[in-house]
Design an enzyme around this catalytic site. Sequence first.
Site, PDB file in Angstrom:
ATOM      1  N   PHE A 131      48.763  34.429  40.199  1.00  7.80           N
ATOM      2  CA  PHE A 131      47.776  35.443  40.355  1.00  7.80           C
ATOM      3  C   PHE A 131      47.199  35.142  41.716  1.00  7.80           C
ATOM      4  O   PHE A 131      46.650  33.984  42.168  1.00  7.80           O
ATOM      5  CB  PHE A 131      46.959  35.035  39.329  1.00  7.80           C
ATOM      6  N   ASP A 216      47.590  28.796  47.646  1.00 11.62           N
ATOM      7  CA  ASP A 216      46.545  29.360  47.147  1.00 11.62           C
ATOM      8  C   ASP A 216      45.613  28.638  46.377  1.00 11.62           C
ATOM      9  O   ASP A 216      46.024  28.235  45.300  1.00 11.62           O
ATOM     10  CB  ASP A 216      46.869  30.782  46.452  1.00 11.62           C
ATOM     11  N   LYS A 245      36.428  31.238  45.730  1.00 12.05           N
ATOM     12  CA  LYS A 245      35.610  31.040  44.738  1.00 12.05           C
ATOM     13  C   LYS A 245      34.418  30.191  44.869  1.00 12.05           C
ATOM     14  O   LYS A 245      33.561  31.005  45.259  1.00 12.05           O
ATOM     15  CB  LYS A 245      36.601  30.266  43.664  1.00 12.05           C
TER      16      LYS A 245
HETATM   17  C1  LIG Z   1      40.372  34.347  41.471  1.00 13.04           C
HETATM   18  C2  LIG Z   1      41.571  34.085  42.356  1.00 13.04           C
HETATM   19  C3  LIG Z   1      42.044  34.918  43.402  1.00 13.04           C
HETATM   20  C4  LIG Z   1      41.157  36.268  43.554  1.00 13.04           C
HETATM   21  O1  LIG Z   1      40.064  36.082  43.888  1.00 13.04           O
HETATM   22  P1  LIG Z   1      38.867  37.268  44.328  1.00 13.04           P
HETATM   23  O2  LIG Z   1      37.797  36.686  44.550  1.00 13.04           O
HETATM   24  O3  LIG Z   1      38.712  37.574  42.794  1.00 13.04           O
HETATM   25  O4  LIG Z   1      39.618  38.298  44.922  1.00 13.04           O
HETATM   26  C5  LIG Z   1      43.217  34.536  44.079  1.00 13.04           C
HETATM   27  N1  LIG Z   1      44.072  33.507  43.700  1.00 13.04           N
HETATM   28  C6  LIG Z   1      43.570  32.678  42.746  1.00 13.04           C
HETATM   29  C7  LIG Z   1      44.533  31.571  42.506  1.00 13.04           C
HETATM   30  C8  LIG Z   1      42.432  32.971  42.089  1.00 13.04           C
HETATM   31  O5  LIG Z   1      42.158  31.971  41.122  1.00 13.04           O
END
Ligand SMILES: *Cc1c(COP(=O)(O)O)cnc(C)c1O
Length: 399
Positions: A131, A216, A245
């Site tokens: 994700f 990420d 986050k």
């Molecule tokens: C939450 C999240 C995203 C996306 O972040 P947004 O601020 O919602 O765009 C991307 N990668 C990971 C691993 C996440 O947990």
Amino acid sequence: MNIREKEDTYLANVFQKMPVTIVRGKGATLWDEDGKEYIDCMGGYGVAIVGHCNEKVVEAIKKQSEKIITCHGSVYNDARAEFLEKLANAAPRSLDKAFLANSGAEAVECAIKLTRKHTGKKKIIAMIGSFHGKTLGALSATWGQKYREPFEPLVPRVEFCPFGNLEKASELIGTDTAGVLVEPIQGESGVHLPPEGFLEGLRELCSSRNVDLIFDEIQTGFARTGRMWACEHWKVEPDIMCIAKGMAGGVPMGATLARSDVMASFKTGDHSSTFGGNPLACAAASATIDYIVQERLVERAATFGAAFKADLEGLKEEHPLVRDVRGLGMMLGVELRFEVKDIILGGLAKGILLLYSGRNIVRLLPPLVIQESQLQRVASVLGDLFSDEESKRMFPSAK
Ligand SMILES: *Cc1c(COP(=O)(O)O)cnc(C)c1O
């Protein structure tokens, strides 16, 4: 109209809403409009690392809001400069340049553009179960078919590798591969740790084939897993890293970090953001980093997380409906043998806000400042909820 009717009437209908209205928070405690108290194990989807309305963050926002709130990246600003220095000191050693944005997805967008520019190549390899966000570029590297299909065509040349399969990764990396994008611990797909040697192997593969390794750490970063960055658990540094986050104590912010030589491939105008590097967000983020360091939240996440995980593992012994308990630090998942919807709703009724991943996994991303007694209460309530479900579903009890 009441609060919920207003949101349902006027807000785009894209969220799976929980039947609760939160109006206030402090630390790991939340209150609804009737004054009912909740223990927050959702943490605003992992955002509330230093707790809700953290004193230091609130103070920094107040102070900065009286000085200047907006200041475009094309001029210099003291709050931004101070934050960038703090971030560079906190980041993995080789990542000393940052692009500042406003969300996780934006941090990923920047990483995708940057790796293409840096390598002059096009293909991105992402992981099955990944994700990375829902804007078109980030979505192109996000695995979930239900998120992707309605919006195709997406960014071309993204290929997916099973998370943990080095052989397949090596096979997929071709002469036109720019970067390999991976969450060190997969979050949304249900808290999956990389198998032994996987991240180290990816590092070697990427280095030897002139491919960028992109982590990420949007969910795993900032002490969440009991290290400042999850990649420290495996002693692997990426070429590019996405963070967001919790980084600004709840104020929207994201960033893409890279080595100087990688970031140098971006030339003036190649990328930008009107709000990126906003002084209010920078001041909040400086306060957040200071708080994490001063209050030793890395150690706290590690020790409290380990104790909490042990409690959850105890529940697994007692409850046959628990299939697995996974995670590191304060990023934990409990996989059940059936859908978790009733557990989430039952938690709400008993004053605990939980998060799910997929259909059958309860995810726990509490603020790192959560009290030990609150964690014990969460484990005990989960135990009660599991017992209720087992009797409802006539699961044989282990006891
Ligand atoms: C939450 C999240 C995203 C996306 O972040 P947004 O601020 O919602 O765009 C991307 N990668 C990971 C691993 C996440 O947990």
